[in-house]
Design an enzyme around this catalytic site. Structure first.
Site, PDB file in Angstrom:
ATOM      1  N   TYR A  55     -26.669   3.886  25.755  1.00 52.03           N
ATOM      2  CA  TYR A  55     -27.127   4.451  26.653  1.00 52.03           C
ATOM      3  C   TYR A  55     -27.664   4.152  28.034  1.00 52.03           C
ATOM      4  O   TYR A  55     -27.458   4.440  29.275  1.00 52.03           O
ATOM      5  CB  TYR A  55     -28.302   5.992  26.562  1.00 52.03           C
ATOM      6  CG  TYR A  55     -27.913   6.757  26.000  1.00 52.03           C
ATOM      7  CD1 TYR A  55     -26.752   6.984  24.805  1.00 52.03           C
ATOM      8  CD2 TYR A  55     -29.163   8.282  25.281  1.00 52.03           C
ATOM      9  CE1 TYR A  55     -26.452   7.775  24.060  1.00 52.03           C
ATOM     10  CE2 TYR A  55     -28.463   9.334  24.937  1.00 52.03           C
ATOM     11  CZ  TYR A  55     -27.557   9.141  24.098  1.00 52.03           C
ATOM     12  OH  TYR A  55     -27.018  10.552  23.467  1.00 52.03           O
ATOM     13  N   GLY A  56     -28.234   2.812  27.858  1.00 55.18           N
ATOM     14  CA  GLY A  56     -29.387   1.946  28.383  1.00 55.18           C
ATOM     15  C   GLY A  56     -28.276   1.373  29.830  1.00 55.18           C
ATOM     16  O   GLY A  56     -28.615   0.796  31.037  1.00 55.18           O
TER      17      GLY A  56
ATOM     18  N   GLU B  69     -29.676  -5.414  16.817  1.00 55.24           N
ATOM     19  CA  GLU B  69     -28.923  -4.757  16.667  1.00 55.24           C
ATOM     20  C   GLU B  69     -27.880  -5.879  15.171  1.00 55.24           C
ATOM     21  O   GLU B  69     -27.549  -5.700  14.405  1.00 55.24           O
ATOM     22  CB  GLU B  69     -27.639  -4.478  16.953  1.00 55.24           C
ATOM     23  CG  GLU B  69     -27.794  -2.827  18.235  1.00 55.24           C
ATOM     24  CD  GLU B  69     -27.655  -2.245  16.886  1.00 55.24           C
ATOM     25  OE1 GLU B  69     -26.712  -1.758  16.250  1.00 55.24           O
ATOM     26  OE2 GLU B  69     -28.349  -0.952  17.788  1.00 55.24           O
TER      27      GLU B  69
ATOM     28  N   CYS C  71     -38.896   0.105  25.287  1.00 55.05           N
ATOM     29  CA  CYS C  71     -37.143   0.345  24.745  1.00 55.05           C
ATOM     30  C   CYS C  71     -36.976   0.547  23.118  1.00 55.05           C
ATOM     31  O   CYS C  71     -37.930  -0.305  22.400  1.00 55.05           O
ATOM     32  CB  CYS C  71     -36.564  -0.637  24.381  1.00 55.05           C
ATOM     33  SG  CYS C  71     -34.286  -0.531  23.122  1.00 55.05           S
ATOM     34  N   THR C  72     -36.726   1.459  22.047  1.00 55.37           N
ATOM     35  CA  THR C  72     -37.383   1.711  20.548  1.00 55.37           C
ATOM     36  C   THR C  72     -36.719   0.309  19.859  1.00 55.37           C
ATOM     37  O   THR C  72     -37.693  -0.161  18.790  1.00 55.37           O
ATOM     38  CB  THR C  72     -36.895   2.737  20.273  1.00 55.37           C
ATOM     39  OG1 THR C  72     -35.060   2.745  20.670  1.00 55.37           O
ATOM     40  CG2 THR C  72     -37.352   3.606  20.543  1.00 55.37           C
ATOM     41  N   HIS C  73     -35.828  -0.357  20.047  1.00 51.94           N
ATOM     42  CA  HIS C  73     -35.440  -1.814  18.902  1.00 51.94           C
ATOM     43  C   HIS C  73     -36.018  -3.030  19.556  1.00 51.94           C
ATOM     44  O   HIS C  73     -36.521  -3.494  19.197  1.00 51.94           O
ATOM     45  CB  HIS C  73     -33.888  -2.165  20.396  1.00 51.94           C
ATOM     46  CG  HIS C  73     -32.988  -1.850  19.737  1.00 51.94           C
ATOM     47  ND1 HIS C  73     -32.171  -0.186  19.793  1.00 51.94           N
ATOM     48  CD2 HIS C  73     -32.247  -1.677  18.622  1.00 51.94           C
ATOM     49  CE1 HIS C  73     -31.033  -0.046  19.430  1.00 51.94           C
ATOM     50  NE2 HIS C  73     -31.039  -0.794  18.811  1.00 51.94           N
TER      51      HIS C  73
ATOM     52  N   CYS D 272     -36.190   7.854  22.729  1.00 53.26           N
ATOM     53  CA  CYS D 272     -34.925   7.280  23.228  1.00 53.26           C
ATOM     54  C   CYS D 272     -35.618   6.690  24.691  1.00 53.26           C
ATOM     55  O   CYS D 272     -35.417   7.477  25.827  1.00 53.26           O
ATOM     56  CB  CYS D 272     -33.218   7.866  24.023  1.00 53.26           C
ATOM     57  SG  CYS D 272     -32.373   6.594  24.529  1.00 53.26           S
ATOM     58  N   ASN D 273     -35.813   5.881  24.953  1.00 50.48           N
ATOM     59  CA  ASN D 273     -36.246   5.555  26.646  1.00 50.48           C
ATOM     60  C   ASN D 273     -34.970   5.374  28.469  1.00 50.48           C
ATOM     61  O   ASN D 273     -36.031   6.012  28.387  1.00 50.48           O
ATOM     62  CB  ASN D 273     -36.869   3.638  26.272  1.00 50.48           C
ATOM     63  CG  ASN D 273     -38.324   3.773  25.831  1.00 50.48           C
ATOM     64  OD1 ASN D 273     -39.062   3.745  26.322  1.00 50.48           O
ATOM     65  ND2 ASN D 273     -38.108   3.484  24.754  1.00 50.48           N
ATOM     66  N   THR D 274     -34.392   5.331  27.421  1.00 47.19           N
ATOM     67  CA  THR D 274     -33.748   5.808  28.666  1.00 47.19           C
ATOM     68  C   THR D 274     -33.841   6.844  28.954  1.00 47.19           C
ATOM     69  O   THR D 274     -33.109   7.149  30.013  1.00 47.19           O
ATOM     70  CB  THR D 274     -32.168   4.270  27.793  1.00 47.19           C
ATOM     71  OG1 THR D 274     -31.899   3.618  28.224  1.00 47.19           O
ATOM     72  CG2 THR D 274     -30.908   5.114  29.162  1.00 47.19           C
TER      73      THR D 274
ATOM     74  N   ASP E  33     -31.431  10.243  19.929  1.00 41.86           N
ATOM     75  CA  ASP E  33     -32.294   8.999  20.026  1.00 41.86           C
ATOM     76  C   ASP E  33     -30.285   8.790  20.379  1.00 41.86           C
ATOM     77  O   ASP E  33     -29.623   9.548  19.429  1.00 41.86           O
ATOM     78  CB  ASP E  33     -32.636   8.018  19.186  1.00 41.86           C
ATOM     79  CG  ASP E  33     -32.460   6.681  20.110  1.00 41.86           C
ATOM     80  OD1 ASP E  33     -32.434   6.855  20.996  1.00 41.86           O
ATOM     81  OD2 ASP E  33     -32.036   5.334  19.030  1.00 41.86           O
ATOM     82  N   SER E  34     -30.223   7.906  20.816  1.00 41.07           N
ATOM     83  CA  SER E  34     -28.716   7.094  21.320  1.00 41.07           C
ATOM     84  C   SER E  34     -28.367   6.354  19.964  1.00 41.07           C
ATOM     85  O   SER E  34     -26.895   6.426  19.882  1.00 41.07           O
ATOM     86  CB  SER E  34     -28.732   6.294  22.222  1.00 41.07           C
ATOM     87  OG  SER E  34     -29.769   5.344  22.145  1.00 41.07           O
TER      88      SER E  34
END
Lengths: 271, 271
Positions: free
Chosen positions: A44-45, A154, A186-188, A75-77, A12-13
């Site tokens: 990355y997005g 974050e 998005c994983t967040h 990572c979705n991006t 992942d990023s």
């Protein structure tokens, strides 16, 4: 020759992909895992497709050196932009987070109207819309970038007025489209589930790709007879590209378990 | 041998440093300039000191290859963390944004209470507090990270309720300390000047390091007899590490002029 004891490689990023690792551990506790978080170059997005693809290949190359049996782009991006290119270049099964999320959304919707939220790069790629329409050509997909959601998470502002106002500002248009299913692309974003759910109302089903991705991994390993049958829990290795302190502190909260074996590495663009 | 016609080299993690370039162009229009935005790895403010230092050296090495006469670190995070290390390793004058900002704050304050806002990395480094106390040992410095300000500016939400609530949440503590001067310790923050000023009230003077840095550059070039005397405007070259489209679109708004000569490069960690 691949063997059951070889680890699953996940990148992942940054820390977001730990939500995917957590589901892998929940569903497949015996699997050995190697996780790479590219924390020196997160997020990355906001980057161009070319740069995201270059980073994905560098991450892939590193995980390959760890003799993995399957690669997960958590990572979705990265999944949106570079899954096909990476798949074509390697001889291992590669699982992204887009197809599992799209499948779950198509299963969940009643009225065929599906929303997708993600980073700028994910939304611009149209990867979710394409994957959903490949499964159901009649589905209507409404996609929307929400760039401030990642920094909000974050910063730990996952509830309260700022989070609610931000969600309200982003989501009012998509809510008015009458969607009944919303992909958290998005994983967040699962960490903002409560706020997003409050904004969208109780009739909109939220789709968390992490859970679906873990099911997809189990299916593929099972089909390839590569599921590890051991009773003991698998080993966990972590690699990051920036210093590990913050990753460990936040990551242990994400995972709900200790991060003991972690190494800082430098990625190279050389083949 | 350095000559007047050699360009000034400026780097930043992304577009923020263009506020510094703009002031250089305003005050020293004849100077040739080369600007590097490390857009493939922005933002720096969330990274460890080791990684920020590594990136600063890579940026410096690239600008050196352009035969510059002076180096400007137009990034508060990079200046806070790696200015001394870079200065010690090169044979050129190196200007950061911290000392000029600190000097202006010490000149502006009446009651000796100075606030500093910046990224996590800048605040943790204590660079502003140290620079201010070196000028006035009796000054009281209150420092505060505001991590959401950069993504808010990048998203263009520089006014409105979300920006005001975010500013209110971050700044209420520092406002209550009775400061009369606030250093905007990040090149993005001047774009939030209106909201920050509204939150802090009319009695708090805001310090924009970009303007002070341009004065410092003029002084140093003058002392070294390296000011370019030409009547014609200097040449402008731009380099970025991610694709130029977004940089050009946002950058032209920042600069108020066209960005014609721009090249995407890949930085290397090799000496």
């Amino acid at each position: 020759m691949r063997s059951k004891d070889m680890p699953i490689g996940i990148f992942d990023s940054g820390i977001g992909g730990l939500t995917v690792l957590k589901e892998i551990i929940n569903k497949l506790p015996a699997e050995n895992t190697v996780y790479l978080g590219d924390t020196a170059r997160v997020p990355y997005g906001i980057r161009s497709p070319e740069t995201v693809t270059r980073y994905s290949f560098e991450n892939t190359r590193f995980l390959f050196s760890k003799h993995i049996k399957l690669l997960v782009m958590a990572c979705n991006t990265a999944s949106s932009i570079s899954l096909d290119a990476v798949r074509q270049s390697v001889s291992l099964p590669v699982v992204g987070v887009i197809e599992p999320g799209a499948r779950a959304a198509v299963s969940a919707t009643r009225n065929g109207k599906i929303g997708v939220i993600g980073t700028d790069a994910t939304v611009r790629s149209n990867a979710y819309a394409n994957a959903i329409r490949a499964l159901d050509a009649s589905a209507e997909v409404f996609s929307l970038p929400c760039p401030l959601f990642v920094p909000l998470v974050e910063e730990g502002w996952t509830e309260g007025t700022v989070a609610e106002l931000t969600a309200g500002t982003y989501l009012s248009d998509i809510r008015d489209k009458g969607i009944d299913t919303l992909v958290l692309g998005c994983t967040h974003y699962p960490l903002l589930k409560a706020v997003i759910s409050k904004t969208m109302g109780p009739d909109v089903k939220l789709i968390d790709s992490a859970i679906e991705t873990a099911f997809a991994i189990r299916d593929i390993l099972s089909e390839l007879s590569l599921l590890r049958a051991d009773q003991a829990a698998g080993s966990r290795e972590f690699y990051v590209t920036d210093s590990p302190e913050k990753f460990v502190a936040v990551g242990e909260r994400f995972l709900g378990s200790r991060i003991d074996v972690i190494t800082k590495i430098e990625l190279s663009s050389e083949v």
